[in-house]
Design a protein around this motif. Structure first.
Motif, PDB file in Angstrom:
ATOM      1  N   PHE A 434      33.274  35.404  37.989  1.00 51.10           N
ATOM      2  CA  PHE A 434      34.095  36.623  38.002  1.00 51.10           C
ATOM      3  C   PHE A 434      33.422  37.728  37.183  1.00 51.10           C
ATOM      4  CE2 PHE A 434      37.154  39.296  35.748  1.00 51.10           C
ATOM      5  CZ  PHE A 434      37.860  39.854  36.808  1.00 51.10           C
ATOM      6  N   VAL A 435      32.944  37.379  35.998  1.00 52.36           N
ATOM      7  CA  VAL A 435      32.302  38.359  35.123  1.00 52.36           C
ATOM      8  C   VAL A 435      31.054  38.937  35.789  1.00 52.36           C
ATOM      9  CG1 VAL A 435      31.222  38.709  32.875  1.00 52.36           C
ATOM     10  CG2 VAL A 435      33.217  37.219  33.072  1.00 52.36           C
ATOM     11  N   THR A 436      30.261  38.076  36.422  1.00 57.50           N
ATOM     12  CA  THR A 436      29.040  38.535  37.094  1.00 57.50           C
ATOM     13  C   THR A 436      29.358  39.545  38.184  1.00 57.50           C
ATOM     14  OG1 THR A 436      27.955  36.415  36.655  1.00 57.50           O
ATOM     15  CG2 THR A 436      26.994  37.791  38.381  1.00 57.50           C
ATOM     16  N   ALA A 437      30.344  39.228  39.006  1.00 59.84           N
ATOM     17  CA  ALA A 437      30.727  40.153  40.076  1.00 59.84           C
ATOM     18  C   ALA A 437      31.253  41.467  39.510  1.00 59.84           C
ATOM     19  CB  ALA A 437      31.778  39.501  40.970  1.00 59.84           C
ATOM     20  N   LEU A 438      31.975  41.400  38.397  1.00 60.19           N
ATOM     21  CA  LEU A 438      32.544  42.603  37.793  1.00 60.19           C
ATOM     22  C   LEU A 438      31.456  43.549  37.306  1.00 60.19           C
ATOM     23  CD1 LEU A 438      34.934  44.258  36.771  1.00 60.19           C
ATOM     24  CD2 LEU A 438      34.979  42.818  34.724  1.00 60.19           C
ATOM     25  N   TYR A 439      30.508  43.044  36.485  1.00 65.10           N
ATOM     26  CA  TYR A 439      29.499  43.974  35.960  1.00 65.10           C
ATOM     27  C   TYR A 439      28.495  44.385  37.027  1.00 65.10           C
ATOM     28  CZ  TYR A 439      26.274  39.963  35.110  1.00 65.10           C
ATOM     29  OH  TYR A 439      25.459  38.865  35.232  1.00 65.10           O
ATOM     30  N   PRO A 531      36.638  27.839  44.523  1.00 64.05           N
ATOM     31  CA  PRO A 531      37.100  28.840  43.550  1.00 64.05           C
ATOM     32  C   PRO A 531      36.042  29.883  43.208  1.00 64.05           C
ATOM     33  CG  PRO A 531      36.669  26.731  42.471  1.00 64.05           C
ATOM     34  CD  PRO A 531      36.587  26.486  43.938  1.00 64.05           C
ATOM     35  N   ALA A 532      34.774  29.506  43.268  1.00 63.07           N
ATOM     36  CA  ALA A 532      33.724  30.453  42.892  1.00 63.07           C
ATOM     37  C   ALA A 532      33.734  31.677  43.804  1.00 63.07           C
ATOM     38  CB  ALA A 532      32.351  29.773  42.936  1.00 63.07           C
ATOM     39  N   ALA A 536      34.506  35.547  42.636  1.00 67.49           N
ATOM     40  CA  ALA A 536      33.559  36.633  42.897  1.00 67.49           C
ATOM     41  C   ALA A 536      34.245  37.792  43.613  1.00 67.49           C
ATOM     42  CB  ALA A 536      32.373  36.117  43.722  1.00 67.49           C
ATOM     43  N   MET A 537      35.071  37.473  44.615  1.00 70.42           N
ATOM     44  CA  MET A 537      35.790  38.531  45.322  1.00 70.42           C
ATOM     45  C   MET A 537      36.753  39.266  44.390  1.00 70.42           C
ATOM     46  SD  MET A 537      34.506  38.541  48.301  1.00 70.42           S
ATOM     47  CE  MET A 537      33.018  38.102  47.414  1.00 70.42           C
ATOM     48  N   ILE A 540      34.722  41.758  42.404  1.00 70.03           N
ATOM     49  CA  ILE A 540      34.388  42.953  43.197  1.00 70.03           C
ATOM     50  C   ILE A 540      35.616  43.860  43.311  1.00 70.03           C
ATOM     51  CG2 ILE A 540      33.704  43.788  45.471  1.00 70.03           C
ATOM     52  CD1 ILE A 540      32.065  41.243  45.819  1.00 70.03           C
ATOM     53  N   ALA A 541      36.755  43.264  43.615  1.00 72.71           N
ATOM     54  CA  ALA A 541      37.989  44.049  43.766  1.00 72.71           C
ATOM     55  C   ALA A 541      38.363  44.743  42.464  1.00 72.71           C
ATOM     56  CB  ALA A 541      39.119  43.139  44.233  1.00 72.71           C
ATOM     57  N   THR A 542      38.203  44.043  41.349  1.00 74.11           N
ATOM     58  CA  THR A 542      38.516  44.645  40.048  1.00 74.11           C
ATOM     59  C   THR A 542      37.591  45.819  39.770  1.00 74.11           C
ATOM     60  OG1 THR A 542      39.256  42.488  39.211  1.00 74.11           O
ATOM     61  CG2 THR A 542      38.741  44.192  37.578  1.00 74.11           C
TER      62      THR A 542
END
Length: 651
Positions: A434-439, A531-532, A536-537, A540-542
């Motif tokens: 989640f963190v990876t997709a966010l940054y 869950p991964a 990730a999605m 991206i949405a965040t």
């Protein structure tokens, strides 16, 4: 084949010497042509060697090509161990270096140190090849230190900038801490095995499991665990694992091409490769494997969080590198060495791509690196944008892209592991998705989408980078998107590495994972349900909601979570601790020793004290040298009388 191996490693060295010593004579074009052709030759031959070993079944080469010294049974040799692990690493190092060399022509075209830079990056390639091709610990240490030395030169390439000098000194000192542990591990290996040769050491490894040592009186430590932990401390420095990660973000002070080379294929991957190469040692110590796994888990999650609050385009990618290295380290700790190397392979392509994308943006923005001053670059730089999209999707592990195959396989392998710390590691790397997709998408959205925040002058001059920059981007984007489809099965489940990597059957999580593998397409479908993918999605949405849909929301979140934000902005205060405690303590001890030891004892007591004492004696003795004859006659008579009296008393 020996001549081919020598050519692979020596071609970049010779090119570095020519560009470095004769740069003025051959000119800028001569410097880039000689180094590009040399690294291109090494790349072509490395791919030939990889094909020969994998496709044609060429035998493993393990032999010495030159003897440095032979001292009382200690053989110091230049030797090569070319097996599947080494051949894969050679291909990765030379291909990424080749792309970086070409890209450098465009990025550094106006720099006065043009020839010097090409010399350094070619020397960097030579150093890394010496490391991955070595068959003994002496040569491994030579390559290990050589990449550290050249990274020092490259990080501080713009040596007139105080920040660059601080950054390269920081990298040098932090790596010395890790290297101290590394050399202790090598010393322990020689002390207990009497050899520096890999194969001889590996054959004796089982015997070391029953031996103990006492570091502190009354406490027995398993020899093999101590050796492996010491070796891994070296890897913590080179591969930027907590707490020895602090040098890597500051390495962004160097030119962008070297950022790509350091982060994708050379220095930071050296530690991952070393642990995989030493699998016959690490596999016999569950203590060392647990230590490796926990350090990797902490690095993957907590360093990823720091990428969310960075505004320098290169530093976001730098913290991403540290986090991804944490993933690889976790895989090593789970005995999934092949998964760690697989992620290293895919990461080399998409991380080099993202760094070179950042460089392309920096060129267009006239060396502006703050993503808050960008935005809307998509329409001005379409090639850079779409390659950035490919690299970003690979980094977050979007299904079908190369990073998906390596990252999801790694996560599943850790989930199956029963090693100490596996539960902590699994949740850490899962949340890191989640963190990876966010940054990652924060970076993509703020740079290429949304409102144009640059000044009018910069906007009017925006244009796509030249072909010498964009062609390497496209060439790196292709494997970043596709290579996972063709490599996941052979690298993870078909025994690609063979005897290069040793895993005990009880700890072989990849073998258990392989029973559920039914091809890459099925792996993708399975991943979409896991869950991964949804984490990730969500990331991206965040990022879309916070940075595009509600652009003022990020400032509000930062204000409301002020303490957490301050903690992240200050990088968990690692730098403050190092500066105010470690460095200040070192300076205090140094000043104390200087004032007490140097000034008072050495200068005051031994050196100056001796000189002052002799001067005092000389001053007194000089008083009897009057120059009068009767004084000297009296002294002689007095001395004679004393001597005569002494003789009479003895008689």
């Amino acid at each position: 084949m020996e001549n081919i191996y020598l050519t692979i490693v020596l071609a970049p060295l010779l090119a570095a010497i020519v560009a470095g010593l004769f740069g003025r004579q051959i000119g800028r074009a001569g410097a880039h042509w000689v180094t590009i052709l040399a690294v291109g030759l090494s790349c072509g031959l490395s791919l030939y060697v990889l094909k020969g070993i994998v496709v044609d079944g060429d035998p493993v080469f393990n032999g010495a090509v030159y003897t440095w010294a032979d001292i009382d049974g200690l053989h110091m040799e230049v030797g090569f161990l070319i097996d599947r692990l080494a051949a894969l690493m050679m291909a990765i190092v030379t291909f990424i270096s080749f792309m970086v060399h070409i890209y450098t022509i465009g990025y550094m075209r106006d720099d006065p140190g043009y020839q010097r830079f090409f010399s350094y990056i070619s020397l960097f390639t030579f150093s890394m090849l010496m490391l991955v091709m070595s068959n003994n610990f002496v040569q491994l240490f030579f390559g290990w230190e050589a990449v550290g030395l050249v990274s020092y030169l490259l990080i501080g390439f713009w040596y007139k900038r105080p920040t660059a000098i601080f950054a390269n000194l920081k990298a040098f000192l932090v790596n010395r801490v890790g290297d101290f542990g590394f050399i202790l591990g090598i010393a322990g290996i020689y002390y207990y095995t009497g050899s520096m040769d890999y194969w001889q050491v590996f054959q004796q490894a089982p015997a070391l499991t029953s031996q103990t040592m006492q570091i502190f009186p009354g406490m027995d430590w398993q020899v093999l665990s101590v050796i492996c932990i010491c070796l891994f401390i070296g890897a913590m420095g080179k591969s930027a694992q907590v707490p020895l990660h602090v040098w890597l973000p500051d390495s962004m002070e160097g030119p962008t091409p070297i950022s790509a080379l350091i982060h994708a294929a050379t220095m930071v991957t050296a530690g991952i490769f070393m642990v995989a190469r030493m699998s016959p040692l690490f596999e016999l110590s569950t203590t060392a494997l647990g230590f490796v796994m926990v350090i990797g888990a902490l690095t993957a999650f907590f360093m990823g969080l720091l990428g969310v609050v960075q505004n320098d385009i290169k530093r976001v990618v730098a913290y991403s590198t540290i986090s991804q290295l944490g993933y690889m380290t976790v895989a090593l700790g789970a005995s999934a060495y092949a998964a760690g190397i697989f992620h290293l392979t895919t990461h080399a392509f998409f991380k080099a791509l993202l760094f070179l994308v950042a460089g392309s943006v920096i060129i267009a923005m006239h060396h502006e690196q703050d993503i808050r001053k960008m935005g809307g670059l998509r329409k001005y730089m379409p090639v850079t944008y779409w390659t950035a999209v490919v690299g970003s999707l690979a980094l977050i592990g979007f299904p079908g892209f190369s990073g998906f195959f390596s990252k999801d396989a790694l996560i599943e392998a850790v989930h199956l592991s029963q090693a100490p710390g596996a539960g902590l590691a699994y949740w850490a790397i899962l949340l890191s998705v989640f963190v990876t997709a966010l940054y990652t998408f924060r970076l993509l959205f703020l740079t290429f989408h949304g409102e144009e925040r640059m000044d009018r002058h910069t906007r009017e001059q925006l244009k796509e980078s030249p072909l010498v920059v964009t062609v390497p981007l496209v060439l790196l984007a292709i494997p970043s998107a596709m290579i996972g489809w063709y490599t996941i099965e052979p690298l993870l489940f078909d025994g690609f590495f063979g005897g290069s990597i040793m895993v005990l059957p009880a700890q072989d999580v990849l073998a258990r994972l392989g029973h559920e593998f039914h091809g890459p397409a099925a792996f993708v479908l399975h991943g979409i349900k896991g869950p991964a993918f949804w984490l990730a999605m969500s990331g991206i949405a965040t990022a879309w909601w916070v940075y595009l849909k509600k652009p003022g929301l990020s400032a509000e979140i930062s204000r409301r979570s002020n303490r957490l934000y301050e903690l992240l902005v200050n990088k968990y205060y690692f730098d403050d601790f190092n500066e105010k405690i470690v460095a200040a303590g070192g300076r205090a001890v140094g000043n104390f020793l200087w004032r007490i030891g140097d000034e008072k004892i050495i200068d005051g007591g031994l050196v100056n004290g001796t000189a002052n004492g002799i001067a005092w004696i000389a001053q007194r003795v000089r008083g009897i040298q009057t120059g009068y004859l009767y004084h000297y006659a009296f002294t002689m008579i007095f001395g004679f009388a004393v001597l005569a009296g002494w003789l009479l008393l003895r008689g």
